[in-house]
Design a protein around this motif. Structure first.
Motif, short mmCIF file in Angstrom:
data_model
loop_
_atom_site.label_atom_id
_atom_site.label_comp_id
_atom_site.label_asym_id
_atom_site.label_seq_id
_atom_site.Cartn_x
_atom_site.Cartn_y
_atom_site.Cartn_z
N UNK A 163 0.82 -1.21 0.00
CA UNK A 163 0.00 0.00 0.00
C UNK A 163 0.85 1.26 0.00
N UNK A 164 1.90 1.27 0.83
CA UNK A 164 2.77 2.44 0.92
C UNK A 164 4.07 2.03 1.60
N UNK A 165 5.06 2.94 1.55
CA UNK A 165 6.36 2.65 2.14
C UNK A 165 7.26 1.88 1.19
N UNK A 166 8.39 1.46 1.70
CA UNK A 166 9.35 0.68 0.92
C UNK A 166 9.24 -0.78 1.34
N UNK A 167 9.01 -1.65 0.40
CA UNK A 167 8.93 -3.08 0.66
C UNK A 167 10.10 -3.78 0.01
N UNK A 168 10.87 -4.51 0.80
CA UNK A 168 12.03 -5.25 0.30
C UNK A 168 11.77 -6.74 0.44
N UNK A 169 11.80 -7.45 -0.66
CA UNK A 169 11.57 -8.90 -0.68
C UNK A 169 12.87 -9.56 -1.11
N UNK A 170 13.46 -10.36 -0.24
CA UNK A 170 14.79 -10.89 -0.50
C UNK A 170 14.84 -12.38 -0.17
N UNK A 171 15.25 -13.18 -1.15
CA UNK A 171 15.44 -14.61 -0.93
C UNK A 171 14.19 -15.33 -0.51
N UNK A 172 13.05 -14.99 -1.13
CA UNK A 172 11.77 -15.59 -0.76
C UNK A 172 11.23 -16.47 -1.88
N UNK A 183 -7.08 -11.65 -12.09
CA UNK A 183 -7.40 -10.72 -11.01
C UNK A 183 -7.59 -11.42 -9.67
N UNK A 184 -7.47 -12.74 -9.64
CA UNK A 184 -7.68 -13.48 -8.40
C UNK A 184 -6.40 -13.93 -7.73
N UNK A 185 -5.33 -14.08 -8.48
CA UNK A 185 -4.12 -14.64 -7.89
C UNK A 185 -2.88 -13.99 -8.51
N UNK A 186 -2.22 -13.15 -7.73
CA UNK A 186 -1.01 -12.44 -8.17
C UNK A 186 -0.01 -12.43 -7.02
N UNK A 187 1.26 -12.75 -7.26
CA UNK A 187 2.23 -12.76 -6.17
C UNK A 187 2.37 -11.43 -5.44
N UNK A 188 2.51 -10.32 -6.20
CA UNK A 188 2.70 -9.00 -5.58
C UNK A 188 1.74 -8.01 -6.23
N UNK A 189 1.04 -7.26 -5.39
CA UNK A 189 0.20 -6.17 -5.88
C UNK A 189 0.65 -4.89 -5.18
N UNK A 190 0.84 -3.83 -5.95
CA UNK A 190 1.18 -2.53 -5.38
C UNK A 190 0.10 -1.53 -5.78
N UNK A 191 -0.49 -0.90 -4.76
CA UNK A 191 -1.48 0.15 -5.00
C UNK A 191 -0.97 1.50 -4.49
N UNK A 192 0.33 1.58 -4.20
CA UNK A 192 0.91 2.82 -3.69
C UNK A 192 0.73 3.93 -4.72
N UNK A 193 0.18 5.08 -4.32
CA UNK A 193 -0.10 6.15 -5.29
C UNK A 193 1.14 6.76 -5.91
N UNK A 208 17.92 0.45 -2.03
CA UNK A 208 16.65 0.13 -2.63
C UNK A 208 15.95 1.37 -3.18
N UNK A 209 15.51 2.28 -2.31
CA UNK A 209 14.79 3.46 -2.77
C UNK A 209 15.24 4.65 -1.97
N UNK A 210 15.02 5.82 -2.51
CA UNK A 210 15.35 7.01 -1.74
C UNK A 210 14.38 7.17 -0.59
N UNK A 211 14.85 7.81 0.46
CA UNK A 211 14.04 7.96 1.66
C UNK A 211 12.76 8.73 1.34
N UNK A 212 11.66 8.24 1.88
CA UNK A 212 10.39 8.92 1.71
C UNK A 212 9.61 8.48 0.49
N UNK A 213 10.15 7.58 -0.34
CA UNK A 213 9.45 7.13 -1.53
C UNK A 213 8.77 5.79 -1.27
N UNK A 214 7.78 5.50 -2.10
CA UNK A 214 7.08 4.22 -2.06
C UNK A 214 7.62 3.36 -3.19
#
Length: 257
Positions: A163-172, A183-193, A208-214
């Motif tokens: 939804x928001x913030x920085x999400x880090x997915x590592x070795x999963x 539309x029923x099954x997706x590994x990752x969904x991002x709705x961050x504006x 990963x990302x600059x501070x304050x970004x989604x």
């Protein structure tokens, strides 16, 4: 002096040197503060192997919370039977170590504070979060978080809902239905504006990302099933994959059209 006596004497001398080391003259509070700057795995885990005192301090509940699905008594501080209970008790910046094995259920769990979720096994297959059928997602993120060394398994819905913030997915490992409707099954969904995209951290070698970004960072992660890897307003670009005998590991980024 015999060989066995020399070995015993050398071991005793090494132990004495460790005890009299200048760092051991620090009090427990100071050492725990130093350990808090170490990454949970492998650095803080390795400090627990030095001596009994360091093990106590490195494994102190102040540093991380543990989830043991088979726990019989909740008297031990920092140990919880469910992921929801551990997240509710966690403070911003805490690390939650999820034990290998057992049956860990995760459905529509909202995470609204910075946390790190780490699987306690040697491989991501050892620690599995299962999302119940009918749930929108296993984990829903509203803050900066890291997910590492875990398998997230869903039948319908998505593994990770950003939804928001920085999400880090590592070795999963992210597992979805084999032949779902898109539309029923997706590994990752991002709705961050203001999502700035998905960045391949392991390949570019940058932060990963600059501070304050989604944004979302995906590295060394296996994706199984699902109609597509990511559902977002952005488009998939610069896809890189490593083909193994039984799996495909992905690095990718998503940018604007």
């Amino acid at each position: 002096m015999g060989k066995r006596q020399r070995t015993i004497a050398a071991t005793a001398a090494a132990g004495s040197a460790a005890v009299t080391s200048p760092i051991n003259s620090l009090d427990d509070g100071c050492l725990m503060h130093i350990f808090s700057f170490l990454s949970p795995i492998p650095d803080r885990h390795n400090t627990a192997l030095v001596c009994h005192r360091w093990r106590y301090l490195a494994c102190h509940p102040r540093h991380w919370l543990r989830i043991e699905s088979s726990i019989k008594s909740l008297a031990e501080p920092g140990v919880y039977s469910t992921l929801e209970a551990a997240i509710a008790a966690a403070r911003p910046g805490d690390t939650i170590l999820i034990s290998a094995g057992g049956n860990h259920i995760a459905h529509n769990i909202q995470i609204k504070k910075p946390l790190c979720l780490i699987g306690g096994g040697e491989l991501p297959d050892d620690t599995v979060l299962t999302c119940l059928r009918g749930s929108e997602s296993a984990l829903e993120f509203f803050s900066t978080c890291k997910v590492a060394n875990l398998t997230v398994r869903v039948e319908l819905g998505c593994c990770l809902l950003h939804r928001s913030g920085r999400l880090m997915v590592e070795g999963c490992i992210l597992q979805c239905e084999e032949n779902p409707l898109d539309y029923l099954s997706v590994p990752i969904i991002s709705t961050a504006p203001e999502c700035n995209g998905f960045t391949p951290l392991a390949l570019k070698g940058k932060g990963s990302c600059s501070v304050g970004t989604d944004c979302v960072t995906v590295s060394n992660t296996r994706i199984e099933g699902g109609a597509k890897a990511v559902s977002s307003n952005l488009v998939l670009q610069h896809v890189r994959a490593i083909y193994a005998s039984t799996s495909i590991f992905f690095w990718f980024e998503v940018g604007e059209r």
